[in-house]
Design a protein around this motif. Sequence first.
Motif, PDB file in Angstrom:
ATOM      1  N   GLN A   3       8.793 -14.515  -2.432  1.00 48.13           N
ATOM      2  CA  GLN A   3       8.343 -13.448  -1.557  1.00 48.13           C
ATOM      3  C   GLN A   3       7.308 -12.578  -2.259  1.00 48.13           C
ATOM      4  OE1 GLN A   3      11.485 -10.761  -0.399  1.00 48.13           O
ATOM      5  NE2 GLN A   3      12.183 -10.433  -2.494  1.00 48.13           N
ATOM      6  N   LEU A   4       6.566 -11.841  -1.425  1.00 54.86           N
ATOM      7  CA  LEU A   4       5.611 -10.845  -1.882  1.00 54.86           C
ATOM      8  C   LEU A   4       6.070  -9.478  -1.396  1.00 54.86           C
ATOM      9  CD1 LEU A   4       2.240 -12.613  -0.952  1.00 54.86           C
ATOM     10  CD2 LEU A   4       3.221 -12.379  -3.240  1.00 54.86           C
ATOM     11  N   VAL A   5       5.937  -8.492  -2.249  1.00 55.50           N
ATOM     12  CA  VAL A   5       6.330  -7.139  -1.884  1.00 55.50           C
ATOM     13  C   VAL A   5       5.196  -6.185  -2.229  1.00 55.50           C
ATOM     14  CG1 VAL A   5       7.957  -5.258  -2.236  1.00 55.50           C
ATOM     15  CG2 VAL A   5       8.770  -7.628  -2.251  1.00 55.50           C
ATOM     16  N   GLU A   6       4.687  -5.484  -1.201  1.00 56.65           N
ATOM     17  CA  GLU A   6       3.646  -4.485  -1.424  1.00 56.65           C
ATOM     18  C   GLU A   6       4.270  -3.115  -1.664  1.00 56.65           C
ATOM     19  OE1 GLU A   6       2.085  -7.120   2.068  1.00 56.65           O
ATOM     20  OE2 GLU A   6       3.956  -6.133   1.467  1.00 56.65           O
ATOM     21  N   SER A   7       3.573  -2.302  -2.407  1.00 55.01           N
ATOM     22  CA  SER A   7       3.989  -0.920  -2.619  1.00 55.01           C
ATOM     23  C   SER A   7       2.755  -0.086  -2.934  1.00 55.01           C
ATOM     24  CB  SER A   7       5.011  -0.825  -3.763  1.00 55.01           C
ATOM     25  OG  SER A   7       4.443  -1.270  -4.975  1.00 55.01           O
ATOM     26  N   GLY A   8       2.928   1.231  -2.896  1.00 57.64           N
ATOM     27  CA  GLY A   8       1.850   2.120  -3.270  1.00 57.64           C
ATOM     28  C   GLY A   8       1.152   2.824  -2.123  1.00 57.64           C
ATOM     29  N   GLY A   9       1.536   2.487  -0.910  1.00 56.28           N
ATOM     30  CA  GLY A   9       0.929   3.151   0.227  1.00 56.28           C
ATOM     31  C   GLY A   9       1.393   4.594   0.344  1.00 56.28           C
ATOM     32  N   GLY A  10       0.761   5.330   1.273  1.00 58.74           N
ATOM     33  CA  GLY A  10       1.147   6.708   1.484  1.00 58.74           C
ATOM     34  C   GLY A  10       0.097   7.475   2.250  1.00 58.74           C
ATOM     35  N   LEU A  11       0.258   8.779   2.255  1.00 56.22           N
ATOM     36  CA  LEU A  11      -0.674   9.679   2.935  1.00 56.22           C
ATOM     37  C   LEU A  11      -1.608  10.284   1.882  1.00 56.22           C
ATOM     38  CD1 LEU A  11      -1.620  11.385   5.372  1.00 56.22           C
ATOM     39  CD2 LEU A  11       0.200  13.010   4.786  1.00 56.22           C
ATOM     40  N   VAL A  12      -2.897  10.212   2.144  1.00 54.11           N
ATOM     41  CA  VAL A  12      -3.883  10.750   1.203  1.00 54.11           C
ATOM     42  C   VAL A  12      -5.005  11.402   1.997  1.00 54.11           C
ATOM     43  CG1 VAL A  12      -5.153   8.571   1.074  1.00 54.11           C
ATOM     44  CG2 VAL A  12      -5.269  10.184  -0.832  1.00 54.11           C
ATOM     45  N   GLN A  13      -5.617  12.422   1.410  1.00 50.76           N
ATOM     46  CA  GLN A  13      -6.731  13.092   2.062  1.00 50.76           C
ATOM     47  C   GLN A  13      -8.008  12.262   1.927  1.00 50.76           C
ATOM     48  OE1 GLN A  13      -7.026  17.038   0.375  1.00 50.76           O
ATOM     49  NE2 GLN A  13      -5.385  17.821   1.692  1.00 50.76           N
ATOM     50  N   PRO A  14      -8.935  12.445   2.840  1.00 43.99           N
ATOM     51  CA  PRO A  14     -10.233  11.762   2.701  1.00 43.99           C
ATOM     52  C   PRO A  14     -10.854  12.043   1.341  1.00 43.99           C
ATOM     53  CG  PRO A  14     -10.058  12.764   4.860  1.00 43.99           C
ATOM     54  CD  PRO A  14      -8.861  13.236   4.087  1.00 43.99           C
ATOM     55  N   GLY A  15     -11.400  10.997   0.745  1.00 44.10           N
ATOM     56  CA  GLY A  15     -11.957  11.111  -0.591  1.00 44.10           C
ATOM     57  C   GLY A  15     -10.974  10.821  -1.699  1.00 44.10           C
ATOM     58  N   GLY A  16      -9.714  10.710  -1.350  1.00 40.71           N
ATOM     59  CA  GLY A  16      -8.674  10.453  -2.346  1.00 40.71           C
ATOM     60  C   GLY A  16      -8.558   8.993  -2.716  1.00 40.71           C
ATOM     61  N   SER A  17      -7.568   8.701  -3.562  1.00 41.71           N
ATOM     62  CA  SER A  17      -7.366   7.355  -4.081  1.00 41.71           C
ATOM     63  C   SER A  17      -5.908   6.933  -3.970  1.00 41.71           C
ATOM     64  CB  SER A  17      -7.781   7.285  -5.560  1.00 41.71           C
ATOM     65  OG  SER A  17      -9.147   7.578  -5.737  1.00 41.71           O
ATOM     66  N   LEU A  18      -5.715   5.652  -3.854  1.00 45.36           N
ATOM     67  CA  LEU A  18      -4.397   5.036  -3.918  1.00 45.36           C
ATOM     68  C   LEU A  18      -4.538   3.696  -4.630  1.00 45.36           C
ATOM     69  CD1 LEU A  18      -2.896   5.508  -0.317  1.00 45.36           C
ATOM     70  CD2 LEU A  18      -2.062   6.586  -2.409  1.00 45.36           C
ATOM     71  N   ARG A  19      -3.456   3.278  -5.270  1.00 45.78           N
ATOM     72  CA  ARG A  19      -3.415   1.921  -5.829  1.00 45.78           C
ATOM     73  C   ARG A  19      -2.242   1.178  -5.223  1.00 45.78           C
ATOM     74  NH1 ARG A  19      -2.516  -0.360 -11.988  1.00 45.78           N
ATOM     75  NH2 ARG A  19      -0.377   0.280 -11.547  1.00 45.78           N
ATOM     76  N   LEU A  20      -2.568   0.101  -4.536  1.00 49.83           N
ATOM     77  CA  LEU A  20      -1.546  -0.751  -3.957  1.00 49.83           C
ATOM     78  C   LEU A  20      -1.185  -1.859  -4.937  1.00 49.83           C
ATOM     79  CD1 LEU A  20      -2.894  -1.183  -0.311  1.00 49.83           C
ATOM     80  CD2 LEU A  20      -1.510   0.668  -1.279  1.00 49.83           C
ATOM     81  N   SER A  21       0.079  -2.242  -4.919  1.00 52.00           N
ATOM     82  CA  SER A  21       0.568  -3.342  -5.744  1.00 52.00           C
ATOM     83  C   SER A  21       1.136  -4.433  -4.851  1.00 52.00           C
ATOM     84  CB  SER A  21       1.654  -2.865  -6.708  1.00 52.00           C
ATOM     85  OG  SER A  21       1.172  -1.881  -7.586  1.00 52.00           O
ATOM     86  N   GLY A 118       4.031  -5.491   4.200  1.00 52.11           N
ATOM     87  CA  GLY A 118       3.045  -4.455   4.507  1.00 52.11           C
ATOM     88  C   GLY A 118       3.428  -3.088   3.961  1.00 52.11           C
ATOM     89  N   THR A 119       2.406  -2.290   3.697  1.00 56.56           N
ATOM     90  CA  THR A 119       2.600  -0.913   3.274  1.00 56.56           C
ATOM     91  C   THR A 119       1.587  -0.041   4.007  1.00 56.56           C
ATOM     92  OG1 THR A 119       2.788   0.574   1.351  1.00 56.56           O
ATOM     93  CG2 THR A 119       1.074  -1.111   1.240  1.00 56.56           C
ATOM     94  N   GLN A 120       2.054   1.093   4.514  1.00 57.83           N
ATOM     95  CA  GLN A 120       1.209   1.958   5.338  1.00 57.83           C
ATOM     96  C   GLN A 120       0.317   2.826   4.463  1.00 57.83           C
ATOM     97  OE1 GLN A 120       1.024   2.367   8.899  1.00 57.83           O
ATOM     98  NE2 GLN A 120      -0.745   3.628   8.319  1.00 57.83           N
ATOM     99  N   VAL A 121      -0.956   2.851   4.808  1.00 59.43           N
ATOM    100  CA  VAL A 121      -1.918   3.760   4.185  1.00 59.43           C
ATOM    101  C   VAL A 121      -2.478   4.654   5.283  1.00 59.43           C
ATOM    102  CG1 VAL A 121      -4.156   3.956   3.040  1.00 59.43           C
ATOM    103  CG2 VAL A 121      -2.521   2.202   2.308  1.00 59.43           C
TER     104      VAL A 121
END
Length: 125
Positions: A3-21, A118-121
């Motif tokens: 299986q594959l498992v995503e993580s790292g999503g979330g709520l961020v302001q415009p211009g911000g950053s996230l790293r998904l795994s 899936g992970t929500q961004v």
Amino acid sequence: QAQLVESGGGLVQPGGSLRLSCAASGFTLDYYVVGWFRQAPGKEREGVSSISSSDGSIHYADSVKGRFTISRDNAKNTVYLQMNSLKPEDTAVYYCAADRSPWAGWDSTLGWDYWGQGTQVTVSS
């Protein structure tokens, strides 16, 4: 069980950053092409980026070029998607997928052996 498992999503302001795994279990990602896809409400799932297993070749959708970076850490059996300068239009559920050789092309949803859940961004002020 593979299986594959995503993580790292979330709520961020415009211009911000996230790293998904995208972490694999039950199989070794070293031998697989890994793709990132996203699906916004009411829209089809679209290819965002992919990274190959052999020569390390990388693809990006035009909409994310210069802002997103895909990478892999074979020791951790994980692929990452670093997302910078996020925009509201990047809001979507992000999925990773893996296949030894996706026959329909890196940005097609066809031909992938494994998909994550899936992970929500959400990009919003």
